[in-house]
Design a protein around this motif. Structure first.
Motif, mmCIF file in Angstrom:
data_model
loop_
_atom_site.group_PDB
_atom_site.id
_atom_site.type_symbol
_atom_site.label_atom_id
_atom_site.label_comp_id
_atom_site.label_asym_id
_atom_site.label_seq_id
_atom_site.Cartn_x
_atom_site.Cartn_y
_atom_site.Cartn_z
ATOM 1 N N ASP A 23 -22.029 22.793 -45.440
ATOM 2 C CA ASP A 23 -22.290 23.518 -46.673
ATOM 3 C C ASP A 23 -21.615 24.884 -46.565
ATOM 4 O O ASP A 23 -21.172 25.283 -45.493
ATOM 5 C CB ASP A 23 -23.798 23.637 -46.950
ATOM 6 C CG ASP A 23 -24.555 24.366 -45.867
ATOM 7 O OD1 ASP A 23 -24.121 25.464 -45.456
ATOM 8 O OD2 ASP A 23 -25.601 23.858 -45.431
ATOM 9 N N ASP A 25 -22.630 27.766 -46.270
ATOM 10 C CA ASP A 25 -23.276 28.720 -45.381
ATOM 11 C C ASP A 25 -23.111 28.376 -43.900
ATOM 12 O O ASP A 25 -23.604 29.106 -43.036
ATOM 13 C CB ASP A 25 -24.773 28.827 -45.704
ATOM 14 C CG ASP A 25 -25.009 29.342 -47.107
ATOM 15 O OD1 ASP A 25 -24.210 30.191 -47.567
ATOM 16 O OD2 ASP A 25 -25.980 28.899 -47.754
ATOM 17 N N THR A 26 -22.443 27.281 -43.588
ATOM 18 C CA THR A 26 -22.247 26.878 -42.199
ATOM 19 C C THR A 26 -21.408 27.920 -41.470
ATOM 20 O O THR A 26 -20.367 28.342 -41.969
ATOM 21 C CB THR A 26 -21.544 25.508 -42.117
ATOM 22 O OG1 THR A 26 -22.324 24.537 -42.802
ATOM 23 C CG2 THR A 26 -21.344 25.067 -40.677
ATOM 24 N N THR A 27 -21.868 28.342 -40.308
ATOM 25 C CA THR A 27 -21.111 29.292 -39.502
ATOM 26 C C THR A 27 -20.494 28.563 -38.316
ATOM 27 O O THR A 27 -21.045 27.585 -37.812
ATOM 28 C CB THR A 27 -22.006 30.433 -38.986
ATOM 29 O OG1 THR A 27 -23.080 29.872 -38.234
ATOM 30 C CG2 THR A 27 -22.566 31.253 -40.130
#
Length: 52
Positions: A23, A25-27
């Protein structure tokens, strides 16, 4: 990654486990393995810039 490097980040492998569908927001963490799709020249550009 598509806008900046012209490659598609398919998924991330972290601690030998595939994260799956990413997604926004995945880091990306230091020891993550990235599964990317793109042209050789674009992938080489990322490798060169990251000092891998």
């Amino acid at each position: 990654m598509r806008q900046n490097y012209n490659v598609l980040l398919v998924t991330v492998i972290r601690n030998e486990k595939t994260i799956g569908v990413l997604d926004p927001d995945t880091t990306i963490e230091q020891n993550d393995e990235l599964l990317i799709f793109g042209r050789d020249k674009d992938i080489k550009k990322i490798i060169h810039q990251s000092n891998v």
